[in-house]
Design a protein around this motif. Structure first.
Motif, PDB file in Angstrom:
ATOM      1  N   LYS A   1      12.246 -77.825 -36.904  1.00 49.65           N
ATOM      2  CA  LYS A   1      13.592 -77.365 -36.593  1.00 49.65           C
ATOM      3  C   LYS A   1      14.582 -78.045 -37.538  1.00 49.65           C
ATOM      4  O   LYS A   1      14.269 -79.066 -38.141  1.00 49.65           O
ATOM      5  CB  LYS A   1      13.939 -77.684 -35.135  1.00 49.65           C
ATOM      6  N   PRO A   2      15.806 -77.495 -37.679  1.00 51.45           N
ATOM      7  CA  PRO A   2      16.810 -78.148 -38.536  1.00 51.45           C
ATOM      8  C   PRO A   2      17.067 -79.565 -38.034  1.00 51.45           C
ATOM      9  O   PRO A   2      17.209 -79.788 -36.831  1.00 51.45           O
ATOM     10  CB  PRO A   2      18.038 -77.251 -38.379  1.00 51.45           C
ATOM     11  N   THR A   3      17.116 -80.537 -38.937  1.00 50.62           N
ATOM     12  CA  THR A   3      17.318 -81.930 -38.535  1.00 50.62           C
ATOM     13  C   THR A   3      18.019 -82.687 -39.639  1.00 50.62           C
ATOM     14  O   THR A   3      17.992 -82.283 -40.808  1.00 50.62           O
ATOM     15  CB  THR A   3      15.958 -82.595 -38.221  1.00 50.62           C
ATOM     16  N   MET A   4      18.672 -83.797 -39.272  1.00 49.14           N
ATOM     17  CA  MET A   4      19.321 -84.665 -40.245  1.00 49.14           C
ATOM     18  C   MET A   4      18.347 -85.762 -40.636  1.00 49.14           C
ATOM     19  O   MET A   4      17.665 -86.348 -39.790  1.00 49.14           O
ATOM     20  CB  MET A   4      20.585 -85.285 -39.644  1.00 49.14           C
ATOM     21  N   ILE A   5      18.259 -86.055 -41.946  1.00 51.96           N
ATOM     22  CA  ILE A   5      17.369 -87.084 -42.482  1.00 51.96           C
ATOM     23  C   ILE A   5      18.190 -87.998 -43.376  1.00 51.96           C
ATOM     24  O   ILE A   5      19.072 -87.534 -44.115  1.00 51.96           O
ATOM     25  CB  ILE A   5      16.212 -86.449 -43.276  1.00 51.96           C
TER      26      ILE A   5
END
Length: 887
Positions: A206-210
């Protein structure tokens, strides 16, 4: 004569009045008839234009949506092919080094061909036991950079059984936050990664911040297995899993690259989600327009949903637009213009006909003009009708086809004119299905999205969606059916797959329920007491044995802290919650066992205190069950404790009684050897020396057994006094000097000058040094090396004894501090030894508030570490002291 003519004039006048009346009456009648006809024509023209507008807008909207969906699917396939090519690199070779990976990625020219691909990576599975070896190998990797990567480390390394670490990443920057990144640190990424590993197929996160990226990304994982084959079961896939190829994609750049320029759907709003759950958590992309919630309820707003398969996920694309945007403002108002023009024309025609009732010629000309315009309009919209992709048709009540759009030819391969007059039943795969549909239609008046199967061309089966209604004559009597057909074969196949998956889930649910019943039966029949805990140490489940032993009902225990239900005591002193070994096991993701010798007690609900043997196991990182983070198992060992006490007392008594005759034997043997009782020959002296040596080993064993019994009984005393640890170490080394010299060994002593004098029991600390150093000398080959170190720390003093000797086999390392244990590899080389020394050392260190551990590798050596608190040992009264025992 006048009189004669008067009747004639009257009759003429009356005839003129009659003629004028009839003329006016006929004029009005004709005018009203023409008005009615004109208004009727206007209404049907308006209705026709409305229908055509709806069809045109829907057609254009569907065309734009499908074109956009096709572009997304093509780009997704292209990206997926790229990841498969990288996977092929790793499958073609048993080992791909960093330079080969960089060269391969550079040849792909991802900066130009895939601008949205932020990074290509290789992730390697690293078992926890090999983590330090893995880190050292990366640091010394000079295949790409001459100096290697001396600063490399695994970010947030897990203490679980394994880590999943980004080993290669391109484009590469040694400061890149992804280099050495542990995938398990990000919940979203690890869910997708473990799903790919367990399923054996690529999976997208899923879309995620890294860290290191200013926008949300999604990552695609492609699993790799040993022998390049995908194992058939989950367990075998986990066992044979070696790593994964992954790609980090910018959501915004990915879709911007697709919808730039001519590929951007005109006048259409769109939102793209990573799954059917249309929430902000799964939102991948949104256009510069937003699908309005208010517009969503408007009849003039068109909506459409398309799906794109990508890496084990389904992207849902929501399209929306207003009709006037998709066909243009003027075209959208054309039906209203037609209606207004028709109304104005009808009224004008009525006025003209009424005013000039006798000017029939002009009326005919006007009628002809209107007819021509209507014909032009009909021809215009007929061309639109012929361009429809969906099939429009009409039948009478018997099913005979009266009208059908040209698009029917692409479905069944026959022209519309060939089908007129044929019964619609002929084209149903199951003719009875039409009768059933007609029954529903006649009852409801309309059917929406009614699924039917048609005979397609070349014997193909077409899954179609039917929207139909009954049309009636002016008296309200049904005269026929009209409807629209759309090919939904893809949708039907998708729904069939979903139905199959649903069935599989139901089967899985039943199996899980069955397993749950079996588990409950097992738990109820267990003799061992068992308590399941959540991550905060609260009771989730308690079996019957635990409830009986603790005198508490399971319902009363559920939700309470384990330290309330199962209070622990060390030597009958309460163990604080902060020092609870159970909570420590949960937090460290490991296994904690408390055995009989640990003197651990608990108290039941009636206040009875009794000893237990207990183990606490964390499930975190081992496929944990939802809601359960740890399992605690324990049992009452009151009887075992009494038996162990009796055994220890017997050993103590027996050992004590054996010392006197053994001492006497030693004295007499020494007297005989020294000649005090008379001269003996050489052979007799040899035998006596063997007797003395065997007696000495027996005394050593008895002393060790006596020390162990005093430890177990808790009767040994601790008498601390200021002691110089360096001097104790040097003294022990001096005692071992003859053996060290004989074996030509090298001894290195490293003493921190800041080590203070510590208050410890000198006899006990000497036992520690004697055992550690004598073991290193005994179990290190000739010409070996030993290093002794004492370091000053903040809160304690660290003693280390290291050698390059035989080492301890990994499979036996957990037994090294148990009674009577000696490793297999040293028993073959040295048959002496009791196997009690390390047990005594560990007991002395822990009774003193210290800690002992070791690191060892077979045939490479062993290092023992001992921490002694700087405040020293606490005084402990006792009836005995421990004997010096080197075992």
């Amino acid at each position: 004569m006048v009189i004669k003519n008067k009747p004639t004039e009257v009759f003429g006048y009356l005839n003129d009045v009659k003629s004028n009346f009839l003329h006016v009456f006929n004029g009005l009648t004709v005018s009203f008839l023409i008005l009615v006809v004109a208004l009727t024509v206007t209404f049907f023209a308006w209705q026709y234009n409305v229908n055509v507008l709806n069809l045109e807008s829907q057609l254009k909207f569907d065309t734009n949506s499908r074109a956009a969906t096709s572009e997304v699917q093509n780009e997704a396939n292209r990206s997926f092919d790229l990841l498969n090519s990288v996977k092929g690199l790793f499958r073609s070779s048993h080992y791909v080094d960093r330079s080969e990976f960089e060269e391969f990625v550079n040849n792909l020219k991802i900066d130009n061909r895939y601008p949205y691909l932020l990074s290509l990576q290789y992730i390697q599975k690293v078992p926890a036991g090999t983590l330090s070896t893995f880190v050292n190998s990366v640091r010394s990797d000079v295949s790409l950079i001459p100096r290697g990567y001396p600063d490399f480390t695994v970010h947030k390394a897990s203490k679980s059984s394994e880590n999943d670490v980004v080993l290669y990443t391109e484009p590469f920057d040694s400061k890149d936050s992804f280099f050495g990144y542990n995938i398990r640190d990000n919940r979203e990424l690890f869910d997708a990664f473990s799903s790919a590993r367990d399923k054996g197929i690529p999976v997208s996160s899923k879309p995620t911040m890294i860290d290191g990226y200013s926008e949300k990304v999604f990552v695609v994982f492609v699993p790799l297995y040993k022998k390049n084959e995908i194992p058939k079961t989950i367990n075998s896939r986990r066992d044979n899993f070696i790593g994964a190829v992954s790609g980090v994609f910018s959501s915004t750049q990915f879709f911007d690259s697709i919808f730039s320029g001519q590929n951007k759907p005109q006048d259409v709003d769109l939102e793209i989600y990573n799954s059917g759950d249309a929430t902000s958590n799964s939102l991948l992309y949104t256009s510069d327009k937003t699908i309005s919630v208010v517009a969503n309820t408007a009849s003039s707003y068109l909506r459409n949903s398309e799906r794109v398969a990508f890496a084990g996920s389904v992207w849902v694309i929501e399209y929306g637009t207003f009709k006037d945007k998709i066909v243009g403002y003027t075209a959208s108002r054309f039906p209203d213009i037609v209606a207004m023009g028709g109304l104005i024309g009808s009224l004008s025609l009525f006025g003209i006909v009424l005013s000039f009732a006798t000017a029939r010629r002009r009326a005919l000309l006007l009628a002809e003009t209107m007819t021509e315009r209507l014909t032009e309009s009909e021809e215009k919209y007929r061309s639109i009708f012929e361009a429809l992709q969906d099939v429009y048709y009409r039948t009478d009540l018997t099913g005979a086809i009266t009208i059908v759009s040209p698009s029917i030819e692409q479905y069944i391969g026959r022209k519309p004119e060939d089908l007129v007059g044929h019964n619609a039943k002929e084209f149903y795969l199951n003719p009875e299905a039409r009768d059933k549909m007609i029954g529903v239609l006649m009852q409801e008046g309309v059917v929406n999205d009614y699924l039917i199967d048609l005979k397609g061309k070349d014997g193909a089966v077409i899954n179609a969606s039917l929207n139909a209604l009954v049309f009636k004559d002016n008296n309200g009597k049904p005269v026929g059916v009209e409807g629209m057909l759309r090919d939904v074969s893809v949708r039907v196949k998708t729904e069939a797959v979903l139905a199959e998956k649903t069935k599989e889930l139901e089967t899985t649910k039943e199996r899980i329920t069955h397993e749950a019943h079996k588990l409950n039966a097992i738990l109820s029949s267990m003799a061992e007491s068992l308590i399941a805990l959540d991550g905060n140490g609260r009771v989730v489940l308690m079996n019957q044995a635990a409830a009986i032993l603790l005198r508490v009902a399971e319902g009363d225990a559920k939700g309470k802290n384990i330290n309330t239900i199962l209070p622990l005591f060390k030597d009958k002193e309460p163990i604080p919650d902060t020092a609870s070994l159970i909570m420590e096991a949960i937090k460290t993701n490991g296994l904690t066992r408390m055995l009989m010798r640990d003197n651990v007690y608990t108290k039941d609900n009636d206040g009875r205190v009794f000893p237990i043997i207990l183990s606490a196991t964390s499930l975190m990182g081992y496929g944990e069950v939802e809601g359960v983070s740890a399992i605690v198992m324990f049992r009452d060992i009151t009887e075992e404790k009494a038996i162990d006490q009796t055994k220890t007392e017997f050993v103590s008594l027996a050992s004590h009684q054996l010392r006197t005759p053994l001492t006497a034997i030693g004295w007499y043997a020494e007297m005989l050897i020294s000649g005090d009782t008379g001269k003996i020959n050489k052979e007799q002296k040899s035998y006596l020396e063997q007797i003395a040596e065997s007696n000495s080993r027996m005394v050593e064993l008895v002393n060790s057994l006596l020390s162990v019994s005093r430890i177990d009984l808790g009767t040994f005393a601790i008498n601390p006094e200021p002691t110089d640890l360096k001097e104790v170490s040097k003294s022990v080394i001096a005692e071992l000097a003859p053996t060290i010299k004989k074996k030509k060994m090298k001894i290195t002593e490293v003493y921190d000058p800041k080590v203070p004098v510590v208050s410890v029991d000198p006899k006990l600390i000497r036992i520690v040094f004697q055992n550690l150093l004598s073991n290193s000398v005994k179990y290190t080959q000739d010409k070996g090396a030993i290093e002794v170190g004492i370091k000053n720390k903040k809160t304690d003093i660290l003693i280390t004894v290291s050698d390059n000797g035989y080492g301890i086999p990994k499979a036996q390392q957990q037994k090294i501090f148990t009674k009577l244990f000696r490793a297999d590899n040293v028993r073959e080389k040295d048959t002496d030894g009791t196997g009690l020394g390390m047990y005594i050392v560990k007991s002395v260190v822990e009774q003193s508030g210290g800690e002992i551990w070791f690191e060892s590798e077979e045939n490479k050596g062993t290092t023992f570490f001992v921490k002694i608190p700087r405040q020293g040992m606490k005084k402990k009264p006792g009836s005995h002291t421990l004997n010096d025992a080197v075992t």
